[in-house]
Every structure is written in structure tokens, then in C-alpha cells.
Design an enzyme around this catalytic site. Structure first.
Site, mmCIF file in Angstrom:
data_model
loop_
_atom_site.group_PDB
_atom_site.id
_atom_site.type_symbol
_atom_site.label_atom_id
_atom_site.label_comp_id
_atom_site.label_asym_id
_atom_site.label_seq_id
_atom_site.Cartn_x
_atom_site.Cartn_y
_atom_site.Cartn_z
ATOM 1 N N GLU A 59 0.839 -1.203 0.000
ATOM 2 C CA GLU A 59 0.000 0.000 0.000
ATOM 3 C C GLU A 59 0.878 1.258 0.000
ATOM 4 O O GLU A 59 0.502 2.287 -0.545
ATOM 5 C CB GLU A 59 -0.885 0.032 1.258
ATOM 6 C CG GLU A 59 -1.877 -1.108 1.363
ATOM 7 C CD GLU A 59 -2.484 -1.230 2.772
ATOM 8 O OE1 GLU A 59 -3.576 -1.799 2.873
ATOM 9 O OE2 GLU A 59 -1.875 -0.769 3.762
ATOM 10 N N ASP A 63 -12.523 -5.196 -0.454
ATOM 11 C CA ASP A 63 -13.446 -6.336 -0.389
ATOM 12 C C ASP A 63 -14.775 -5.909 0.223
ATOM 13 O O ASP A 63 -14.817 -5.002 1.049
ATOM 14 C CB ASP A 63 -12.823 -7.478 0.437
ATOM 15 C CG ASP A 63 -12.334 -6.997 1.790
ATOM 16 O OD1 ASP A 63 -11.189 -6.521 1.871
ATOM 17 O OD2 ASP A 63 -13.115 -7.054 2.762
HETATM 18 N N1 FMC Z 1 -11.442 -6.402 7.359
HETATM 19 C C1 FMC Z 1 -10.428 -5.890 8.102
HETATM 20 N N2 FMC Z 1 -9.330 -5.321 7.568
HETATM 21 C C2 FMC Z 1 -9.236 -5.221 6.229
HETATM 22 C C3 FMC Z 1 -10.266 -5.712 5.412
HETATM 23 C C4 FMC Z 1 -11.412 -6.320 6.023
HETATM 24 N N3 FMC Z 1 -12.417 -6.819 5.323
HETATM 25 N N4 FMC Z 1 -9.885 -5.491 4.133
HETATM 26 N N5 FMC Z 1 -8.675 -4.882 4.127
HETATM 27 C C5 FMC Z 1 -8.257 -4.705 5.384
HETATM 28 C C6 FMC Z 1 -6.945 -4.051 5.753
HETATM 29 C C7 FMC Z 1 -6.486 -4.174 7.206
HETATM 30 O O1 FMC Z 1 -6.522 -2.894 7.819
HETATM 31 C C8 FMC Z 1 -5.070 -4.741 7.127
HETATM 32 O O2 FMC Z 1 -4.074 -3.741 7.152
HETATM 33 C C9 FMC Z 1 -5.048 -5.450 5.795
HETATM 34 O O3 FMC Z 1 -5.946 -4.724 4.973
HETATM 35 C C10 FMC Z 1 -5.514 -6.882 5.871
HETATM 36 O O4 FMC Z 1 -4.700 -7.702 6.585
#
Ligand code: FMC
Length: 265
Positions: free
Chosen positions: A36, A223
Site C-alpha cells: 500500500e 473487499d
Molecule cells: N477487514 C479488516 N481489515 C481489512 C479488510 C477487512 N475486510 N480489508 N482490508 C483490510 C486491511 C487491514 O486494515 C489490514 O491492514 C489489511 O488490509 C488486511 O490484513
């Protein structure tokens, strides 16, 4: 559940104070994952610190340089010494933020990163959000007042001009130490009307609150949490494309901040 005195609400409202306020000159960007951070490191032409302000034994990395009128520092918690992966989550985010705020004394902190989004609240993959509120969803302490301390729900600083000018979506951010979501987490997330879910935001806010450093949370959706696809699969599939969308969005934010006072944001 918002505390009556909000320590991050440091933007002056008194006209005299506003006049004395100088433009933001030092910006600290805290990012959890190297993938990132790297597009932004090259965008702002930053160099990796050879003489880091951090102890020798930690994996934290600082990139720094001058961009327009701003001194920019990007810090990442680096790779875990045992497992070699990015040190995501609240513990390392809080530690690296603490050390960076102490050493670099920034005027403002940006927490930039990917996040999950809730389609029921209108989020789609690739959207970029500014968080209006933050809370934890996995700190359950069912004792009066400790329950509120655990969730620590609070508003972020208000940046109406930034939101209006750049047209990002806004929503509530909730933080926990898991990428997936347990049914108890889900209950709290829904009760708090959360739109965005990450693993660092509220921990970073805890630290910047201690030092009264105004903090802006810029989150790009990798996501859809309440969608069809398994979160981990969708996250990995979209990480690199969303990191590029994030680079564009963060550049817009930084360009907007450049030359402005906190109260102009
Ligand atoms: N739930 C929690 N964290 C993330 C997410 C989700 N559905 N999608 N992307 C993230 C972020 C988190 O803050 C972490 O830095 C990383 O991406 C996933 O390990």
C-alpha cells in the site's frame, strides 16, 4: 457514546486563533502494508531513512522527503521478524504511530490503507472513503463504562472542505484485529452503523488522541464484507489495483492539504 471533550478536535474555531494558525507543514502518513505504501513513496519521491529515529531492533521503516511545501513522512510497521509478512493489526500500528509522533512531531497524521466495505451501506470495491467516526468492534468488556471504553466510539476531525472538494465517500470506520468477522463483531458493527472495516484505524486514533494530533483516515475498499466472495480471496485479488486507486486519492488529499491551515480543511 462520543466523549464530551474530544481531544482530536484541535482545529481552532476562535477567529484570532485561526489568524495565528500557520499552514500545515509536516505530514505523517501511517500505512500497514508495504504494497500500500510503495506507490505513494514513489509518487512523492521519498527516500528510505538510513538513519531511522526508531530503535535498531524494530522492523519499522520510515520514508521521507519534501513534496511541494510539505515535509512528508510515510511510516510502515514493516515485516514481522518471525513470519516475514507485513505487521498488520492494532499492536504494531499503535507502536509505530507512537514512536513516529514522538520523533517527528507532525502537524497532522493520515492513516491510509485498504479496508473492507459494507454493500448494505453503499460501499463497492475501489471506493475511497474518509472516516467520520471510528470505533473498535472486538473489545468486549461487559462491565458498565468499560464497555464504552472497549468500543471507544468517537468522531474524527471534521474536514468539510476536503470532503466537498474531492468528493470522496464518507462513513464510519470500525477496527478489529481480524480480517474475518465473528458474529459478535458483526452485531457491534451493525449496531454502530459501520461502513468501513479495517485492522488499524482506531488503534492509531488512540495514540494520536493522546498527543492531540489531528488525524484523517483515508480507506480504499478491497473487499465487500457482506458480499458473496470470501474476504481473504477478494482482498488478495484486489490489493494491487486498489493500492493504485489509493495512490491517486491520497495524492489528491495531500495536494489539497498543501498550503492550507488545519481550519481550512
Ligand atoms: N477487514 C479488516 N481489515 C481489512 C479488510 C477487512 N475486510 N480489508 N482490508 C483490510 C486491511 C487491514 O486494515 C489490514 O491492514 C489489511 O488490509 C488486511 O490484513
Amino acid at each position: 457514546m462520543v466523549p464530551s471533550k474530544d481531544p482530536t478536535q484541535t482545529v481552532p474555531t476562535d477567529p484570532q486563533e485561526q489568524q495565528e494558525e500557520r499552514p500545515v507543514s509536516s505530514l505523517l502518513i501511517v500505512i500497514a502494508m508495504q504494497a500500500e505504501a510503495l506507490p505513494l513513496v514513489s509518487k512523492f519521491n521519498l527516500s528510505e531513512d538510513q538513519d531511522s529515529p526508531f530503535p535498531k531492533c524494530v522492523p519499522w521503516i520510515r520514508y521521507h522527503g519534501k513534496y511541494k511545501d510539505l515535509e512528508i513522512n510515510i511510516v510502515i510497521p514493516g515485516k514481522d521478524a518471525m513470519f516475514g509478512v507485513d505487521s498488520v493489526g492494532t499492536v504494531s500500528a499503535a507502536l509505530v504511530t507512537y514512536a513516529s509522533v514522538q520523533a517527528l512531531k507532525p502537524d497532522i497524521v493520515l492513516n491510509v490503507g485498504t479496508a473492507g466495505g459494507f454493500k448494505v451501506k453503499g460501499a463497492c470495491v475501489g471506493d475511497v472513503y474518509l472516516a467520520t467516526d471510528i470505533a473498535f468492534h472486538d473489545r468486549r468488556i461487559p462491565i458498565p463504562v468499560f464497555d464504552q471504553y472497549g468500543v471507544r466510539s468517537r468522531t474524527t476531525i471534521s474536514t468539510p472542505n476536503l470532503v466537498k472538494e474531492l468528493g470522496f465517500k464518507v462513513g464510519k470506520l470500525s477496527t478489529g484485529d481480524s480480517l474475518d468477522m465473528s458474529s459478535q463483531d458483526e452485531e457491534l458493527i451493525r449496531a454502530n452503523e459501520t461502513t468501513i472495516k479495517d485492522m488499524e484505524g482506531a488503534a492509531i486514533a488512540y495514540v494520536t488522541d493522546l498527543f492531540s494530533v489531528p488525524t484523517i483516515f483515508v480507506k480504499a475498499i478491497t473487499d465487500v464484507v457482506d458480499g458473496e466472495k470470501p474476504t481473504a480471496e477478494e482482498f488478495l485479488e484486489n490489493l494491487s489495483t486498489v493500492a493504485l486507486a489509493m495512490e491517486v486519492a491520497v495524492t489528491q488529499v495531500v495536494d489539497f492539504i498543501n498550503g492550507k491551515r488545519l481550519s481550512d480543511l
